[in-house]
Design a protein around this motif. Structure first.
Motif, mmCIF file in Angstrom:
data_model
loop_
_atom_site.group_PDB
_atom_site.id
_atom_site.type_symbol
_atom_site.label_atom_id
_atom_site.label_comp_id
_atom_site.label_asym_id
_atom_site.label_seq_id
_atom_site.Cartn_x
_atom_site.Cartn_y
_atom_site.Cartn_z
ATOM 1 N N LEU A 1 -8.068 8.138 -24.491
ATOM 2 C CA LEU A 1 -8.554 9.214 -25.450
ATOM 3 C C LEU A 1 -7.353 8.794 -26.854
ATOM 4 C CD1 LEU A 1 -8.670 12.674 -23.814
ATOM 5 C CD2 LEU A 1 -10.785 11.059 -24.300
ATOM 6 N N SER B 1 -5.635 10.763 -30.299
ATOM 7 C CA SER B 1 -5.350 12.276 -30.195
ATOM 8 C C SER B 1 -6.515 13.154 -30.683
ATOM 9 C CB SER B 1 -3.864 12.370 -31.254
ATOM 10 O OG SER B 1 -2.682 11.705 -30.535
ATOM 11 N N ARG C 1 -8.550 13.723 -27.746
ATOM 12 C CA ARG C 1 -8.026 14.717 -26.794
ATOM 13 C C ARG C 1 -8.036 16.056 -27.323
ATOM 14 N NH1 ARG C 1 -3.595 17.609 -26.771
ATOM 15 N NH2 ARG C 1 -2.435 18.124 -24.964
ATOM 16 N N ASP D 1 -6.612 20.109 -20.252
ATOM 17 C CA ASP D 1 -5.286 19.670 -20.673
ATOM 18 C C ASP D 1 -4.486 19.100 -19.373
ATOM 19 O OD1 ASP D 1 -2.953 19.011 -22.636
ATOM 20 O OD2 ASP D 1 -2.216 20.770 -21.640
ATOM 21 N N ILE E 1 -4.997 15.419 -18.584
ATOM 22 C CA ILE E 1 -4.560 14.566 -19.686
ATOM 23 C C ILE E 1 -3.126 14.227 -19.816
ATOM 24 C CG2 ILE E 1 -4.992 13.946 -21.967
ATOM 25 C CD1 ILE E 1 -7.280 15.914 -22.062
ATOM 26 N N TRP F 1 -4.074 8.743 -25.054
ATOM 27 C CA TRP F 1 -3.891 9.537 -23.632
ATOM 28 C C TRP F 1 -4.855 9.044 -22.550
ATOM 29 C CZ3 TRP F 1 -0.334 13.989 -24.155
ATOM 30 C CH2 TRP F 1 0.050 13.948 -25.346
#
Length: 216
Positions: free
Chosen positions: A23, A25, A28, A39, A42, A62
């Motif tokens: 991902l 940002s 995410r 979260d 990740i 991520w």
């Protein structure tokens, strides 16, 4: 080198489909907004090209860290495929939607590298080691390109890493001109003056003992 560091030289993670697991940002943030609990799975992710000599140049990416049921116990572990997929949908709804939109589900199913279920990453026994301070290296390089990661990045499979009680000293030796000479002797040559870093030769690198003032 192997006798001076903690364990072995390990390779980064092969996802089999970065389009699903990696991902940026913005992605995410959108995923976490849809399901805040996401979260927890990740983690910060670093590609091989982002590893620089003495530093990292992170793109801010991520990784969706869904380990194989061969390594951890998920709510769906041990279930039949259809039942397990429904459990996965309920457990991580935002990730499930990402993994099943358009052709993504079939692409995940078709990939070679996967865990017990199509939405899992392949088995890896050293996940915890990614989150410890470590020396990291690119896989393809034109010069020694080692850095010290203290931020706990999970690495792509275009990187290698190792743990050390004296990371900065060992990284300094590995980045030295002597190391550059050795690299060109022991690693496989590539076109354009590049070479491929390989774990076995790296583990055999000659590393002199550190003086007391060089120990950190």
């Amino acid at each position: 080198l192997l006798s001076l560091v903690d364990g072995r030289v390990s390779r980064g993670i092969t996802t089999g489909l970065n389009d699903a697991f990696v991902l940026n940002s913005e992605e995410r943030a959108e995923l976490v907004a849809k399901h805040p609990a996401s979260d927890r799975i990740i983690v910060p992710y670093l590609g091989g090209r982002e590893v620089k000599r003495w530093h990292v140049d992170s793109s801010g990416n991520w990784l969706i860290k869904l380990e194989s049921s061969a390594n951890v116990e998920h709510p769906w572990s041990g279930m039949a495929n259809r039942e397990a997929e429904e459990c996965f949908r309920k457990t991580w709804p935002a990730v499930f939607k990402r993994f099943t939109v358009g052709s993504m589900r079939q692409r995940l199913i078709d990939r070679d590298d996967q865990g017990r279920y199509y939405w899992e990453l392949r088995s890896c026994k050293y996940w915890d080691e990614f989150f410890l301070p470590k020396i990291i290296s690119t896989k393809i390089s034109s010069e020694p390109t080692f850095s010290v990661d203290t931020e706990g990045f999970v690495l792509a499979n275009t990187s290698y890493f190792l743990q050390s009680d004296n990371s900065f000293y060992h990284a300094a030796v590995l980045n030295s001109s002597v190391s550059n000479y050795i690299c060109r002797k022991v690693f496989a040559s590539k076109q354009g003056g590049f070479y491929e870093v390989q774990p076995a030769p790296l583990e055999k690198f000659p590393i002199p003992d550190a003086l007391d003032e060089q120990k950190t």
